[in-house]
Design an enzyme around this catalytic site. Structure first.
Site, mmCIF file in Angstrom:
data_model
loop_
_atom_site.group_PDB
_atom_site.id
_atom_site.type_symbol
_atom_site.label_atom_id
_atom_site.label_comp_id
_atom_site.label_asym_id
_atom_site.label_seq_id
_atom_site.Cartn_x
_atom_site.Cartn_y
_atom_site.Cartn_z
ATOM 1 N N GLU A 176 110.033 -0.210 -13.689
ATOM 2 C CA GLU A 176 110.944 0.777 -14.298
ATOM 3 C C GLU A 176 111.308 1.904 -13.324
ATOM 4 O OE1 GLU A 176 110.092 0.068 -18.969
ATOM 5 O OE2 GLU A 176 109.218 1.871 -18.124
ATOM 6 N N GLU A 367 109.817 -7.206 -20.275
ATOM 7 C CA GLU A 367 109.114 -6.453 -21.316
ATOM 8 C C GLU A 367 110.012 -6.373 -22.529
ATOM 9 O OE1 GLU A 367 107.522 -2.534 -20.457
ATOM 10 O OE2 GLU A 367 107.014 -3.126 -18.418
HETATM 11 C C1 BG6 Z 1 107.351 0.546 -20.458
HETATM 12 C C2 BG6 Z 1 106.232 0.433 -19.463
HETATM 13 O O1 BG6 Z 1 107.947 1.775 -20.262
HETATM 14 O O2 BG6 Z 1 107.075 0.582 -21.808
HETATM 15 C C3 BG6 Z 1 104.917 -0.019 -20.030
HETATM 16 O O3 BG6 Z 1 106.589 -0.381 -18.374
HETATM 17 C C4 BG6 Z 1 104.723 0.564 -21.412
HETATM 18 O O4 BG6 Z 1 103.895 0.300 -19.125
HETATM 19 C C5 BG6 Z 1 105.854 0.093 -22.322
HETATM 20 O O5 BG6 Z 1 103.490 0.291 -21.984
HETATM 21 C C6 BG6 Z 1 105.752 0.535 -23.765
HETATM 22 O O6 BG6 Z 1 105.588 1.912 -23.843
HETATM 23 P P1 BG6 Z 1 104.368 2.555 -24.632
HETATM 24 O O7 BG6 Z 1 104.480 4.007 -24.386
HETATM 25 O O8 BG6 Z 1 104.572 2.177 -26.054
HETATM 26 O O9 BG6 Z 1 103.127 1.955 -24.051
#
Ligand code: BG6
Length: 477
Positions: A176, A367
């Protein structure tokens, strides 16, 4: 109606990051990373100057993946995963970050992990730096503001490319990377103490990261034949709040703040709009001779991105320099997760088309996930229909994007096992198909338990997505 949309070799999988799972924060020679000194997550949390004895840091044990990875990988294999994304903890290999030689025990851990994945035919997909820069590089060098980080990073990258060249084909340099603007500590290892130099620091760090990414891409291709190096962005789409042209253009500019990163990393040059921003904000980015040629020559092979939600924007809301993550305005057309994140499956189709039209390079959804509360019922089961519904809707939209002509390599669900939240440091914000018995204060047995969604994702993978197009999907489980 059954449909066969996903390519035969589609990489179905799951994704995690070292700092949110491994624990063992100071074992076998590992040094502290920024995450080991952050309390309450990277969005609202604060970075301690040093690790304070007796204070709770969620990453120190996390879900103890370091010691339990065999059990967890067996569960991923049972789900039928074709690939698995994780990161290498930089400070496990170079405890401070600026050493010349690596820590052998750290290297051995990833050898063992990759062997375990490959034993089941699961392809490792590796992020080199996922919000876990060695703490020492922040405190001593000021993070990516400092050009010396390029050398430390390329040294680290070369070591891991040589070591894992037979085992890892898919790589991503920085997680990211566009979050340099919103969460500069996580994405750029920079502590922004001075408001006035904030944008200057962010753009200077960005330049160093661009050069480091290009050099890593060059080395990756030289050392590992047939390897693929991806750029990785967080790509929540930006919608204008109204059709007022001011809202529309502001939303466009906010979008460009993110796409700036993929523009440089995938096309290989600074886009023209940057000149105006730098002029208006009086930003002077120091570059060395040859930097622009390197960026031009070694562009990323594919665009990996995370997708969770969309953001609604109105003219006048900050575009540059608003750190801390952007939630945007309420979108009345969308439902929300337990953490208030708008659920917008069609936004995934939108982003795939948007970036495929812009770059014509393969896309990898690395993701996508649903963070919510889970309850264990009297029978000991976890019925997580909301998570399954989110998964189904997003995959159906992804299939639409494929039919639209977007080239998509794969899809890795974020947090196939419950992990520590990056944003808030919580455990109760659960993404997993596998439950982990641990609470926000660190209590729990760490026992793993399959949720209803575990069996569902397995069916999705087993049928290469065809099951998604049958009626009443969720009720069938
Ligand atoms: C992304 C990151 O921003 O979102 C992850 O790459 C992160 O590391 C994921 O866990 C979800 O965000 P959060 O704050 O719910 O863990």
């Amino acid at each position: 109606m059954s449909k066969d949309v996903f390519p035969k070799d589609f990489l179905w999988g799951g994704a995690i990051a070292a700092n949110q799972t491994e624990g063992a924060w100071n074992e076998d020679g590992k040094g502290p990373s920024i995450n080991d000194a952050i309390r309450n997550g990277i969005v609202g949390g604060s970075l301690d100057n040093e690790i304070v004895d007796g204070r709770y840091y969620a990453s120190h044990e996390a879900i103890d993946f370091y010691h339990r990875y065999k059990e967890d990988v067996a569960l991923f294999a049972e789900m039928g995963m074709k690939c698995f994304r994780t990161s290498i903890a930089w400070s496990r290999i170079f405890p401070n970050g600026d050493e010349t030689g690596p820590n052998e025990k750290g290297l051995q851990f990833y050898d063992d992990l990759f062997d375990e994945l490959l034993k089941y035919g699961i392809e490792p997909v590796i992020t080199i730096s996922h919000f876990e820069t060695p703490l020492y590089l922040v405190k001593k060098y000021g993070g990516w503001k400092n050009r010396r980080l390029i050398g430390f990073f390329t040294n680290y990258s070369e070591v891991i490319f040589r070591r894992y060249k037979e085992k890892v084909k898919y790589w991503m340099a920085f997680n990211e990377v566009n979050h340099l603007h919103t969460i500069p500590l996580a994405a750029g290892a920079i502590e922004l103490k001075n408001e006035e130099t904030k944008l200057q620091d962010i753009y200077q760090a960005s330049h160093h990261i661009f050069v480091a990414s290009a050099l890593a891409t060059k080395m990756c291709h030289e050392i590992i034949p047939n390897s693929q190096m991806g750029a990785m962005l967080s790509l929540s789409p930006i919608y204008p709040n109204t059709c007022n042209p001011d809202d529309v253009f502001d939303a466009y500019e906010l979008r460009r703040r993110s796409l700036f990163y993929s523009d440089v990393l995938l096309r290989g040059y600074y886009p023209n709009y940057t000149k105006r921003i730098w002029k208006e904000y009086n930003i002077q980015v120091e570059m060395e001779q040859g930097d622009e040629e390197i960026i031009k020559q070694y562009t990323a092979d594919y665009l990996g991105f995370s997708y969770y939600r969309s953001t609604t924007h109105q003219a006048g809301m900050p575009i540059l320099g608003n750190t801390g993550g952007i939630m945007g305005l309420d979108n009345p057309y969308l439902e929300k997760t337990d953490w208030g994140w708008p659920i917008d499956a069609k936004g995934l189709r939108y982003v795939c088309n948007e970036v495929y039209d812009r770059y014509q390079k393969p896309l990898f959804i690395v993701e996508n996930g649903y963070g919510g509360h889970d309850e264990i019922n009297e029978e000991g089961n976890i019925i997580d229909d909301a998570r399954m519904d989110y998964l189904n809707k997003h995959l159906i939209q992804l299939s639409e994007a494929i039919e639209d002509g977007c080239e998509i390599i794969g899809y890795t669900w974020w947090g196939p096992i419950d992990i520590v939240s990056a944003g808030t440091g919580e455990m109760k914000k659960r993404y997993g198909f596998v439950y982990v018995d641990k609470d926000n204060e660190g209590n729990g047995t760490l026992e793993r338990r399959k949720k209803k969604s575990f069996y569902w994702y397995k069916q999705v993978i087993d049928t290469n997505g065809k099951v998604l197009f049958e009626d009443k999907l969720v009720q069938k489980i």
